[in-house]
Design an enzyme around this catalytic site. Structure first.
Site, PDB file in Angstrom:
ATOM      1  N   HIS A  96      -8.502  -5.024  -0.950  1.00 10.11           N
ATOM      2  CA  HIS A  96      -7.140  -4.260  -0.856  1.00 10.11           C
ATOM      3  C   HIS A  96      -6.323  -5.082   0.155  1.00 10.11           C
ATOM      4  O   HIS A  96      -6.989  -5.373   1.260  1.00 10.11           O
ATOM      5  CB  HIS A  96      -7.609  -2.898  -0.072  1.00 10.11           C
TER       6      HIS A  96
ATOM      7  N   SER B   4       0.854  -1.099   0.162  1.00  7.42           N
ATOM      8  CA  SER B   4       0.038  -0.082  -0.052  1.00  7.42           C
ATOM      9  C   SER B   4       0.681   1.220   0.084  1.00  7.42           C
ATOM     10  O   SER B   4       1.801   1.496  -0.934  1.00  7.42           O
ATOM     11  CB  SER B   4      -0.800  -0.149   1.208  1.00  7.42           C
TER      12      SER B   4
ATOM     13  N   ASP C 201     -10.221  -3.857  -5.214  1.00  9.56           N
ATOM     14  CA  ASP C 201     -10.039  -2.832  -4.247  1.00  9.56           C
ATOM     15  C   ASP C 201     -10.957  -1.854  -4.409  1.00  9.56           C
ATOM     16  O   ASP C 201     -11.041  -1.038  -5.073  1.00  9.56           O
ATOM     17  CB  ASP C 201      -8.552  -2.209  -4.900  1.00  9.56           C
TER      18      ASP C 201
END
Ligand SMILES: *[C@@H]1O[C@H](CO)[C@@H](O)[C@H](O)[C@H]1NC(C)=O
Ligand SMILES: *[C@@H]1O[C@H](CO)[C@@H](O)[C@H](O)[C@H]1NC(C)=O
Ligand SMILES: *[C@@H]1O[C@H](CO)[C@@H](O)[C@H](O)[C@H]1NC(C)=O
Ligand SMILES: *[C@@H]1O[C@H](CO)[C@@H](O)[C@H](O)[C@H]1NC(C)=O
Ligand SMILES: *[C@@H]1O[C@H](CO)[C@@H](O)[C@H](O)[C@H]1NC(C)=O
Length: 330
Positions: free
Chosen positions: A291, A112, A236
């Protein structure tokens, strides 16, 4: 019959045997892992990823990037801090680390926001730290268009986001609140970043070389990677827009996506991505799920493809060499 040799002779023999033992270059390059928002470098989940890297490529030394030695403070630093300072400090930490400083090169894995921070590290610190392969999962290379970081009912987090939203382009927010530094506002009529972003963004506008004055060193360093692998989570809903993981631009009005290769950042090669692509080093990958829904299968695949001894090797942490010498002295 027993031949007793004086001790000095024994040591001499041991030395003669030990000296040709030049450590063999057999260990995979060390691996840097930079965690995401709210996580910390000592977290079990993160270490299970590092353990898997070592399992896949035995002997991999793993360094979990941190902004503080105290895990709680390290986690806080994912929300609070100035990214210019954080990246400069991480560069020094790696450069002076007793193991990492001895390795000829490193590999890197970013989760991330840790992904774009590692890219920033490569661009800014590439003359001091040599990274060969950079892999990012669900990162925000083209920024975020919305702050979506709180779980339902987390009022402290909601207060934080309120602060982010109320004054994103203010000097204090840009210097202290981390997600603001990779927030990006674009005029969706023209597809051009807003003047506020270009003027005030403390991190993203700089490392993406979006301002008039380009830093050619950034492009040089990034294009020197062997591979830059960008993974996108196909479901995501945390990163808005998720296509940011591939440096794409998503039109906020109609949702249409302009892929990296059709964008100026690539066409004019502001940061070296085109050069990297030309030599076959730029990879767009997708993985199933939301995610950071990572499976061991995907990770093992990435580790064996990019972080094995095929990507480079070295003599390792020295533990193996020392034990060989001990055997002889016994
Ligand atoms: C890697 O695995 C080996 C074998 O299990 C272990 O001895 C070693 O300490 C591990 N290295 C790291 C850096 O975790
Ligand atoms: C470009 O980036 C390098 C590496 O971070 C830095 O040393 C240099 O000062 C920068 N140049 C400009 C013009 O900002
Ligand atoms: C972030 O830190 C750098 C280096 O200390 C400083 O020059 C810059 O002004 C800071 N940015 C903001 C927005 O405070
Ligand atoms: C976006 O750009 C168009 C065309 O230049 C301009 O008319 C409009 O005011 C801009 N929108 C915003 C929100 O700045
Ligand atoms: C974004 O979508 C709107 C609505 O379809 C359109 O009018 C605009 O031209 C698009 N912007 C870009 C940069 O293509």
């Amino acid at each position: 019959m027993l031949h007793l040799l004086p001790l000095s002779t024994l040591l001499l023999v041991a030395q003669v045997f030990a000296s040709p033992l030049v450590p063999s270059k057999s260990e995979p390059l060390p691996l840097l892992i930079w965690h995401g928002l709210g996580d910390n470098y000592a977290a079990d989940g993160l270490h299970s990823v590092g353990d898997l890297a070592n399992e896949t490529n035995p002997g991999t030394y793993v360094y979990y990037i941190r902004c503080h030695d105290d895990p709680g403070t390290d986690s806080r630093a994912t929300f609070l801090g100035n990214l210019t300072e954080q990246i400069a400090q991480v560069c020094i930490d790696i450069e002076t680390h007793e193991v990492l400083s001895k390795a000829p090169a490193l590999n890197a894995l970013g989760f991330s926001q840790g992904g774009q921070f590692l890219r920033g590290l490569v661009e800014r610190c590439g003359d001091r730290i040599k990274v060969k392969n950079l892999v990012t999962f669900g990162s925000q290379h083209n920024g975020i268009a919305k702050y979506q970081i709180c779980k339902d009912g987390d009022w402290l987090c909601k207060g934080y986001v309120g602060l982010l939203k109320s004054n994103t382009w203010g000097h204090w927010v840009q210097g202290n609140l981390v997600p603001a530094q990779y927030f990006k506002s674009t005029n969706d009529t023209t597809g051009v970043p807003t003047p506020e972003y270009l003027e005030n963004s403390n991190f993203l506008a700089d490392i993406n070389n979006e301002r008039t004055l380009k830093n050619v060193t950034y492009a040089k360093h990034l294009s020197q990677l062997d591979n830059f692998v960008m993974y996108l989570f196909d479901e995501d809903t945390t990163v808005i827009p998720k296509e940011s993981g591939w440096f794409a631009y998503t039109n906020g009005s109609d949702g249409s996506v302009t892929q990296l290769r059709d964008r100026e950042i690539y066409k004019q090669d502001w940061i070296g991505l085109k050069a990297l692509d030309r030599k076959g080093g730029l990879h767009f990958e997708t993985t199933e799920g939301g995610h950071m829904q990572l499976s061991d299968g995907i990770l093992t695949d990435v580790f064996s493809k990019y972080f094995s001894t095929k990507s480079g090797s070295w003599e390792g942490t020295g533990v193996a060499a020392e034990s060989r010498q001990e055997v002889i002295e016994l």
